[in-house]
Design a protein around this motif. Structure first.
Motif, PDB file in Angstrom:
ATOM      1  N   GLU A   1      -6.633 -21.488  57.395  1.00 46.68           N
ATOM      2  CA  GLU A   1      -6.223 -21.762  58.651  1.00 46.68           C
ATOM      3  C   GLU A   1      -4.797 -22.498  58.786  1.00 46.68           C
ATOM      4  O   GLU A   1      -4.150 -22.918  57.849  1.00 46.68           O
ATOM      5  N   GLY A   2      -4.319 -22.694  59.906  1.00 46.43           N
ATOM      6  CA  GLY A   2      -2.989 -23.412  60.200  1.00 46.43           C
ATOM      7  C   GLY A   2      -2.988 -24.177  61.574  1.00 46.43           C
ATOM      8  O   GLY A   2      -3.268 -23.378  62.577  1.00 46.43           O
ATOM      9  N   GLY A   3      -2.519 -25.493  61.622  1.00 45.87           N
ATOM     10  CA  GLY A   3      -2.462 -26.051  62.945  1.00 45.87           C
ATOM     11  C   GLY A   3      -3.823 -26.633  63.269  1.00 45.87           C
ATOM     12  O   GLY A   3      -4.814 -26.009  62.981  1.00 45.87           O
TER      13      GLY A   3
ATOM     14  N   ASN B   1      -6.994 -27.460  65.123  1.00 46.89           N
ATOM     15  CA  ASN B   1      -7.989 -26.806  65.973  1.00 46.89           C
ATOM     16  C   ASN B   1      -7.819 -25.310  65.551  1.00 46.89           C
ATOM     17  O   ASN B   1      -8.361 -24.443  66.420  1.00 46.89           O
TER      18      ASN B   1
ATOM     19  N   LYS C   1      -8.528 -21.687  63.967  1.00 49.15           N
ATOM     20  CA  LYS C   1      -9.671 -21.053  63.385  1.00 49.15           C
ATOM     21  C   LYS C   1      -9.729 -20.653  62.057  1.00 49.15           C
ATOM     22  O   LYS C   1      -8.357 -20.379  61.582  1.00 49.15           O
ATOM     23  N   LEU C   2     -10.687 -20.605  61.314  1.00 50.82           N
ATOM     24  CA  LEU C   2     -10.771 -20.178  59.854  1.00 50.82           C
ATOM     25  C   LEU C   2     -10.552 -18.820  59.734  1.00 50.82           C
ATOM     26  O   LEU C   2     -11.637 -18.025  60.377  1.00 50.82           O
TER      27      LEU C   2
END
Lengths: 112, 114
Positions: free
Chosen positions: A93-95, A97, A99-100
């Motif tokens: 994930e990144g940032g 909120n 999503k995975l």
């Protein structure tokens, strides 16, 4: 477009040896990576994670290595045990909120 | 600490019928997720709730899928009408509200649409 790739569908190793599970990603915004283990008829169970500020995280027999320049991470299991036989998912994930995103998983079989 | 609870564990329906799944997250977890896992694939996020508000439902097929989390605790996911391609395992997960919180998964509901 698969952003998290686990290119090997299966891996078989001898009990006591090292298992190395690989994962590649394409999205440079990913900054947190996780490995989940899944037994049949159960939900995924969190195993270990690593933040992009690190290149290694260790927890007992499990070590995750992150190579940001290659966009590659790997899970090492030493020594492998028959109870480790399961499907292993790499996720990223990144940032805030965000999503995975999961890979397709790799089936690990540890032979007694 | 009790884990994420889901019911039913298995469901078989015919296409065009409707079905509902229930999830109770880990106590105190503000964030709840519904995933769809098709055989041979990794879980794919359908919808994410923060308390009782929707954070992300970009991958939810809204013409047939709906989800709610009215009181910010348990949640239901509904499919109406079901299609053959909806056959999958539906996983619920929950986490705290902080950034990079680990998601904990329930056992899933295995749906077969005939």
């Amino acid at each position: 477009d698969q952003q998290v790739k686990q290119n090997s569908p299966s891996l078989s190793v001898q009990e006591g040896r090292i298992s190395i599970l690989n994962c590649d990603y394409t999205n440079s915004m990913f900054d947190y990576f996780l490995w989940y283990k899944k037994y049949p008829a159960e939900g995924p169970t969190f195993l270990i994670s690593i933040s992009s500020i690190k290149d290694k995280n260790e927890d007992g027999r499990f070590t995750v290595f992150l190579n940001k320049s290659a966009k590659h991470l790997s899970l090492h299991i030493v020594p492998s045990q028959p109870g480790d036989s399961a499907v292993y998912f790499c996720a990223a994930e990144g940032g805030a909120n965000s999503k995975l995103t999961f890979g397709k998983g790799i089936t690990l079989s540890v032979r007694p | 600490e009790a884990g994420v609870a889901q019911s039913p564990r298995y469901k078989i329906i015919e296409k065009r019928q409707s079905v509902a799944f229930w999830c109770n997250p880990i106590s105190g977890h503000a964030t709840l997720y519904w995933y769809q896992q098709i055989l041979g694939q990794g879980p794919k996020l359908l919808i994410q709730f923060q308390n009782n508000g929707v954070v992300d439902d970009s991958q939810l097929p809204k013409d047939r899928f709906s989800a709610e989390r009215l009181k910010g605790v348990d949640s239901t996911l509904k499919i109406q009408p079901a299609k053959l391609e909806d056959s999958a395992v539906y996983l619920c997960a929950s986490s705290g509200r902080r950034y990079q919180e680990t998601q904990y998964f329930g056992p899933g509901t295995r749906l077969l649409v005939l």
